[in-house]
Design a protein around this motif. Structure first.
Motif, mmCIF file in Angstrom:
data_model
loop_
_atom_site.group_PDB
_atom_site.id
_atom_site.type_symbol
_atom_site.label_atom_id
_atom_site.label_comp_id
_atom_site.label_asym_id
_atom_site.label_seq_id
_atom_site.Cartn_x
_atom_site.Cartn_y
_atom_site.Cartn_z
ATOM 1 N N GLY A 57 -56.432 112.313 -45.501
ATOM 2 C CA GLY A 57 -57.736 112.606 -46.079
ATOM 3 C C GLY A 57 -57.673 113.757 -47.060
ATOM 4 N N LEU A 58 -56.820 114.746 -46.740
ATOM 5 C CA LEU A 58 -56.644 115.892 -47.626
ATOM 6 C C LEU A 58 -56.033 115.449 -48.957
ATOM 7 N N LEU A 59 -54.936 114.705 -48.886
ATOM 8 C CA LEU A 59 -54.242 114.287 -50.111
ATOM 9 C C LEU A 59 -55.093 113.338 -50.951
ATOM 10 N N SER A 60 -55.786 112.409 -50.294
ATOM 11 C CA SER A 60 -56.630 111.487 -51.054
ATOM 12 C C SER A 60 -57.802 112.228 -51.686
ATOM 13 N N GLY A 61 -58.324 113.245 -51.011
ATOM 14 C CA GLY A 61 -59.416 114.033 -51.564
ATOM 15 C C GLY A 61 -59.001 114.796 -52.802
ATOM 16 N N VAL A 62 -57.766 115.313 -52.788
ATOM 17 C CA VAL A 62 -57.248 116.020 -53.961
ATOM 18 C C VAL A 62 -57.038 115.039 -55.112
ATOM 19 N N ASN A 63 -56.433 113.900 -54.825
ATOM 20 C CA ASN A 63 -56.103 112.954 -55.883
ATOM 21 C C ASN A 63 -57.322 112.226 -56.445
ATOM 22 N N SER A 64 -58.397 112.164 -55.665
ATOM 23 C CA SER A 64 -59.621 111.535 -56.163
ATOM 24 C C SER A 64 -60.439 112.490 -57.024
ATOM 25 N N GLY A 65 -60.076 113.773 -57.032
ATOM 26 C CA GLY A 65 -60.812 114.759 -57.802
ATOM 27 C C GLY A 65 -61.956 115.394 -57.048
ATOM 28 N N ARG A 66 -62.117 115.024 -55.782
ATOM 29 C CA ARG A 66 -63.198 115.626 -54.996
ATOM 30 C C ARG A 66 -62.933 117.108 -54.764
ATOM 31 N N TYR A 67 -61.665 117.455 -54.617
ATOM 32 C CA TYR A 67 -61.243 118.846 -54.452
ATOM 33 C C TYR A 67 -60.205 119.167 -55.521
ATOM 34 N N GLN A 68 -60.208 120.415 -56.011
ATOM 35 C CA GLN A 68 -59.265 120.770 -57.068
ATOM 36 C C GLN A 68 -57.836 120.942 -56.563
ATOM 37 N N LEU A 69 -57.707 121.403 -55.313
ATOM 38 C CA LEU A 69 -56.370 121.603 -54.750
ATOM 39 C C LEU A 69 -56.444 121.687 -53.241
ATOM 40 N N GLY A 70 -55.279 121.554 -52.618
ATOM 41 C CA GLY A 70 -55.127 121.882 -51.213
ATOM 42 C C GLY A 70 -54.217 123.086 -51.173
ATOM 43 N N PHE A 71 -54.713 124.211 -50.688
ATOM 44 C CA PHE A 71 -53.907 125.435 -50.727
ATOM 45 C C PHE A 71 -52.742 125.352 -49.745
ATOM 46 N N GLY A 72 -52.994 124.700 -48.618
ATOM 47 C CA GLY A 72 -51.916 124.489 -47.653
ATOM 48 C C GLY A 72 -51.509 125.751 -46.900
ATOM 49 N N PRO A 73 -50.193 125.885 -46.643
ATOM 50 C CA PRO A 73 -49.103 125.133 -47.259
ATOM 51 C C PRO A 73 -48.943 123.724 -46.682
#
Length: 298
Positions: free
Chosen positions: A100-116
């Motif tokens: 869900g995190l990666l798809s959210g980043v790639n869909s543009g819903r979120y600008q980044l995942g800080f992580g690590p």
């Protein structure tokens, strides 16, 4: 993340209090806005003065959810320092699971995942990683290690908890296939959405071990009053060198500015102060980098 899951994540995280782990006396130095770095940001982010970083809500001591949209931990401190450098506010949003995190980043819903977040060559096909730590993968087991799980080769027939969608799940499923090919029982792979739930599965004897990143396991094991211990330390456990970092969509212009901001935090000593504050000195690397992972898991 649904309302129910958000409340659950916060409740579980509360069971593993930050008190006594973080060095409360450590002061993280404030950063001055760097005009050159700010100018590297996309125009829409400069205009809004904010960006959204997504997280799993549970990756201590990097990410410790204190509510559905706020964090404590090393990553929260680093994100705050980076926001000060860039002259923007970094807001935090939680989702359920790595996919869900990666798809959210790639869909543009979120600008980044800080992580690590784990940087692996197969993930680099769709994502760009700005790596800032190195990690190891080990087991959290019951005190005394009654199941004698000291490495991957000892997991056949055992109940092994992993984070759903993570690299550890891929490795343990590959190991399960090796077990059956050798005529041994398959690994009972138990996939959970977050770290606290996985640890609780071991503590309640629903799992024999939790196979995951060493940094958070050190944190969680320290909170179990001697119920759990680490095993498999010092072994590759199905991995090559593991680098972790922030993630943005592949070829996103944010990758260069995040890298430059990290380099500033490395150079001015803030990175080291924050990592040591959270007991992560053994996970530090000499310099941040883009897509440092060159080898896949074994």
């Amino acid at each position: 993340m649904t309302k129910h899951l958000c409340k659950l994540a916060v409740l579980i995280a509360a069971c593993f209090s930050v008190a006594g782990f973080a060095a409360d006396s450590v002061t993280v130095p404030a950063q001055n806005v760097d005009p050159a770095l700010r100018a590297m940001l996309p125009a829409d982010i400069q205009k809004s003065g904010s960006l959204i970083s997504v997280n799993n809500g549970s990756f201590p001591p990097y990410e410790i959810a204190t509510s559905t949209n706020s964090l404590e931990g090393a990553s929260a401190d680093l994100a705050n320092a980076m926001g000060e450098l860039l002259g923007v506010t970094i807001h935090h949003a939680s989702v359920s699971g790595l996919s869900g995190l990666l798809s959210g980043v790639n869909s543009g819903r979120y600008q980044l995942g800080f992580g690590p977040i784990g940087d692996y060559p197969d993930r680099q096909a769709k994502n760009t990683f700005i790596d800032f730590v190195q990690e190891f993968v080990v087991f959290a087991v019951h005190a005394g290690n009654p199941e004698k799980i000291n490495g991957l080769e000892d997991t056949c027939g055992k109940r092994i908890a992993v984070m759903a969608g993570g690299s550890a799940e891929q490795v343990i499923r590959t190991q399960s296939a090796r077990c059956t090919e050798a005529g041994k029982p398959a690994v009972h792979v138990q996939s959970f959405v977050d770290q606290p739930t996985s640890i609780l599965a071991v503590r309640s004897n629903r799992s024999d071990a939790f196979f995951s990143s060493q940094a958070p396991l050190i944190y969680f094991v320290s909170k179990t009053n001697g119920q759990l211990e680490l095993a498999g330390v010092g072994k590759k456990n199905g991995f090559h060198d593991i680098f972790q970092g922030a993630v943005v969509p592949k070829d996103s212009p944010l990758s260069k500015v995040v890298l430059a901001a990290f380099q500033t935090l490395f150079d001015n000593g803030t990175y080291a102060i924050i990592m040591k504050k959270w007991g992560l000195e053994n996970n530090m690397i000499k310099a941040p980098g883009i897509n440092l992972a060159k080898e896949a898991t074994q």
